[in-house]
Scaffold this motif. Sequence first.
Motif, short mmCIF file in Angstrom:
data_model
loop_
_atom_site.label_atom_id
_atom_site.label_comp_id
_atom_site.label_asym_id
_atom_site.label_seq_id
_atom_site.Cartn_x
_atom_site.Cartn_y
_atom_site.Cartn_z
N HIS A 64 0.84 -1.19 0.00
CA HIS A 64 0.00 0.00 0.00
C HIS A 64 0.88 1.23 0.00
O HIS A 64 1.84 1.31 0.74
CB HIS A 64 -0.89 0.02 1.25
CG HIS A 64 -1.78 -1.18 1.32
ND1 HIS A 64 -2.93 -1.28 0.60
CD2 HIS A 64 -1.65 -2.34 1.99
CE1 HIS A 64 -3.49 -2.45 0.85
NE2 HIS A 64 -2.73 -3.11 1.69
N SER A 65 0.53 2.19 -0.85
CA SER A 65 1.32 3.42 -0.85
C SER A 65 0.44 4.58 -0.42
O SER A 65 -0.60 4.83 -1.00
CB SER A 65 1.89 3.68 -2.24
OG SER A 65 0.86 3.81 -3.17
N ILE A 66 0.85 5.23 0.62
CA ILE A 66 0.16 6.39 1.15
C ILE A 66 1.19 7.50 1.19
O ILE A 66 2.33 7.26 1.60
CB ILE A 66 -0.40 6.12 2.56
CG1 ILE A 66 -1.44 5.00 2.48
CG2 ILE A 66 -0.98 7.36 3.17
CD1 ILE A 66 -1.96 4.57 3.81
N THR B 17 2.23 6.05 6.03
CA THR B 17 2.26 4.84 5.24
C THR B 17 1.64 3.73 6.06
O THR B 17 1.62 3.78 7.28
CB THR B 17 3.70 4.44 4.85
OG1 THR B 17 4.43 4.23 6.05
CG2 THR B 17 4.35 5.51 4.01
N THR C 90 -6.41 7.36 -2.26
CA THR C 90 -5.31 6.74 -1.52
C THR C 90 -5.86 5.76 -0.48
O THR C 90 -7.06 5.72 -0.24
CB THR C 90 -4.44 7.82 -0.84
OG1 THR C 90 -3.27 7.19 -0.31
CG2 THR C 90 -5.19 8.53 0.26
N ASP C 91 -4.97 5.01 0.13
CA ASP C 91 -5.36 4.11 1.21
C ASP C 91 -5.51 4.90 2.50
O ASP C 91 -4.77 5.85 2.75
CB ASP C 91 -4.31 3.02 1.42
CG ASP C 91 -4.26 2.03 0.28
OD1 ASP C 91 -5.34 1.69 -0.24
OD2 ASP C 91 -3.16 1.60 -0.11
N PHE D 16 -8.91 1.31 0.50
CA PHE D 16 -8.71 2.35 -0.49
C PHE D 16 -9.91 3.30 -0.47
O PHE D 16 -11.05 2.87 -0.52
CB PHE D 16 -8.56 1.74 -1.89
CG PHE D 16 -8.23 2.77 -2.93
CD1 PHE D 16 -6.94 3.28 -3.02
CD2 PHE D 16 -9.20 3.23 -3.81
CE1 PHE D 16 -6.63 4.23 -3.98
CE2 PHE D 16 -8.89 4.18 -4.76
CZ PHE D 16 -7.60 4.68 -4.85
#
Length: 137
Positions: free
Chosen positions: A24-26, A31, A113-114, A107
Amino acid sequence: MKKLTITMLFLAVASLTFAGERKHSIPQPTTATATYAGVTFSMWGTIGGEEAMMEMNGMNGTFEYNNIKRKLKFVSYNRKTRKLILKEYDLKGRYIGRFTGTYHLAFDKDLGTDVGSYKGVFYNKEGGYANFTLHCD
Protein backbone atom coordinates in the motif's frame (compact mmCIF):
# COMPACT_ATOMS: atom_id res chain seq x y z
CA MET A 1 3.76 -39.03 5.05
CA LYS A 2 0.57 -37.73 3.41
CA LYS A 3 0.07 -35.24 6.29
CA LEU A 4 3.65 -34.01 5.90
CA THR A 5 3.22 -33.51 2.14
CA ILE A 6 -0.05 -31.60 2.63
CA THR A 7 1.52 -29.45 5.35
CA MET A 8 4.53 -28.65 3.16
CA LEU A 9 2.23 -27.78 0.24
CA PHE A 10 0.17 -25.48 2.49
CA LEU A 11 3.32 -23.72 3.72
CA ALA A 12 4.59 -23.25 0.17
CA VAL A 13 1.27 -21.76 -0.99
CA ALA A 14 1.09 -19.51 2.11
CA SER A 15 4.60 -18.17 1.52
CA LEU A 16 3.78 -17.40 -2.12
CA THR A 17 0.59 -15.62 -1.06
CA PHE A 18 2.44 -13.28 1.31
CA ALA A 19 5.40 -12.77 -1.03
CA GLY A 20 3.05 -11.40 -3.68
CA GLU A 21 1.02 -9.27 -1.28
CA ARG A 22 0.13 -5.80 -2.60
CA LYS A 23 2.08 -3.00 -0.97
CA HIS A 24 0.00 0.00 0.00
CA SER A 25 1.32 3.42 -0.85
CA ILE A 26 0.16 6.39 1.15
CA PRO A 27 1.84 9.77 0.76
CA GLN A 28 4.49 10.49 3.40
CA PRO A 29 4.53 10.76 6.33
CA THR A 30 1.60 8.35 6.54
CA THR A 31 2.26 4.84 5.24
CA ALA A 32 0.45 1.65 6.11
CA THR A 33 0.94 -2.05 5.42
CA ALA A 34 0.30 -5.18 7.47
CA THR A 35 1.58 -8.75 7.22
CA TYR A 36 2.20 -11.62 9.59
CA ALA A 37 5.80 -10.42 9.88
CA GLY A 38 5.16 -6.87 11.01
CA VAL A 39 3.32 -3.66 10.24
CA THR A 40 4.39 -0.34 8.81
CA PHE A 41 2.41 2.81 9.50
CA SER A 42 2.38 6.29 10.95
CA MET A 43 -0.87 7.10 12.77
CA TRP A 44 -2.24 9.67 15.16
CA GLY A 45 -5.32 9.90 17.34
CA THR A 46 -6.13 9.47 21.01
CA ILE A 47 -5.59 7.09 23.91
CA GLY A 48 -7.65 7.60 27.04
CA GLY A 49 -8.66 11.03 25.74
CA GLU A 50 -5.04 12.18 25.25
CA GLU A 51 -3.47 12.96 21.86
CA ALA A 52 -1.16 10.21 20.65
CA MET A 53 1.14 9.26 17.77
CA MET A 54 2.19 5.72 16.85
CA GLU A 55 4.73 4.64 14.26
CA MET A 56 5.65 1.10 13.29
CA ASN A 57 8.40 0.05 10.91
CA GLY A 58 8.04 -3.71 10.58
CA MET A 59 8.75 -5.38 13.91
CA ASN A 60 9.56 -2.23 15.94
CA GLY A 61 8.11 1.21 16.49
CA THR A 62 7.41 4.10 18.84
CA PHE A 63 4.40 5.48 20.66
CA GLU A 64 4.13 9.01 22.05
CA TYR A 65 1.56 10.72 24.27
CA ASN A 66 1.76 13.42 26.99
CA ASN A 67 5.41 14.03 26.05
CA ILE A 68 6.19 10.39 26.94
CA LYS A 69 7.94 8.22 24.36
CA ARG A 70 7.74 4.42 24.40
CA LYS A 71 9.11 1.56 22.29
CA LEU A 72 6.78 -0.87 20.50
CA LYS A 73 7.33 -4.44 19.38
CA PHE A 74 5.13 -6.34 16.92
CA VAL A 75 3.52 -9.46 18.42
CA SER A 76 0.99 -10.67 15.87
CA TYR A 77 -1.43 -9.76 13.12
CA ASN A 78 -4.35 -11.96 12.04
CA ARG A 79 -5.30 -11.03 8.49
CA LYS A 80 -8.72 -12.69 8.72
CA THR A 81 -9.86 -10.98 11.94
CA ARG A 82 -7.58 -7.92 11.46
CA LYS A 83 -6.46 -8.28 15.08
CA LEU A 84 -3.14 -6.55 15.69
CA ILE A 85 -1.21 -6.93 18.95
CA LEU A 86 1.76 -4.74 19.89
CA LYS A 87 3.75 -4.71 23.15
CA GLU A 88 4.90 -1.43 24.71
CA TYR A 89 8.17 -0.91 26.61
CA ASP A 90 9.73 2.13 28.26
CA LEU A 91 13.01 3.46 26.85
CA LYS A 92 14.97 1.25 29.27
CA GLY A 93 13.26 -1.87 27.88
CA ARG A 94 10.87 -2.54 30.77
CA TYR A 95 7.49 -3.98 29.74
CA ILE A 96 4.60 -1.49 30.13
CA GLY A 97 1.65 -3.25 28.49
CA ARG A 98 0.02 -4.29 25.21
CA PHE A 99 -2.15 -2.78 22.50
CA THR A 100 -4.85 -5.14 21.26
CA GLY A 101 -7.07 -3.87 18.49
CA THR A 102 -8.41 -4.03 14.98
CA TYR A 103 -6.21 -2.76 12.19
CA HIS A 104 -8.10 -1.80 9.03
CA LEU A 105 -6.72 -0.56 5.73
CA ALA A 106 -8.89 0.34 2.70
CA PHE A 107 -8.71 2.35 -0.49
CA ASP A 108 -10.70 5.61 -0.37
CA LYS A 109 -11.94 6.51 -3.86
CA ASP A 110 -12.61 10.13 -2.91
CA LEU A 111 -9.09 10.66 -1.55
CA GLY A 112 -7.46 8.44 -4.14
CA THR A 113 -5.31 6.74 -1.52
CA ASP A 114 -5.36 4.11 1.21
CA VAL A 115 -6.65 5.08 4.63
CA GLY A 116 -6.08 3.12 7.81
CA SER A 117 -7.18 2.83 11.40
CA TYR A 118 -6.12 0.96 14.52
CA LYS A 119 -8.70 0.88 17.32
CA GLY A 120 -8.83 -1.11 20.50
CA VAL A 121 -7.71 -1.28 24.10
CA PHE A 122 -4.33 -0.78 25.73
CA TYR A 123 -3.82 -2.99 28.81
CA ASN A 124 -1.05 -1.98 31.21
CA LYS A 125 0.89 -4.47 33.34
CA GLU A 126 -0.90 -3.34 36.53
CA GLY A 127 -4.32 -4.30 35.14
CA GLY A 128 -5.45 -0.86 33.99
CA TYR A 129 -6.68 -0.17 30.49
CA ALA A 130 -7.49 2.68 28.09
CA ASN A 131 -9.30 2.80 24.76
CA PHE A 132 -7.35 4.06 21.78
CA THR A 133 -8.30 5.22 18.29
CA LEU A 134 -5.61 5.95 15.73
CA HIS A 135 -5.84 6.68 12.01
CA CYS A 136 -3.92 7.72 8.90
CA ASP A 137 -5.12 9.15 5.61
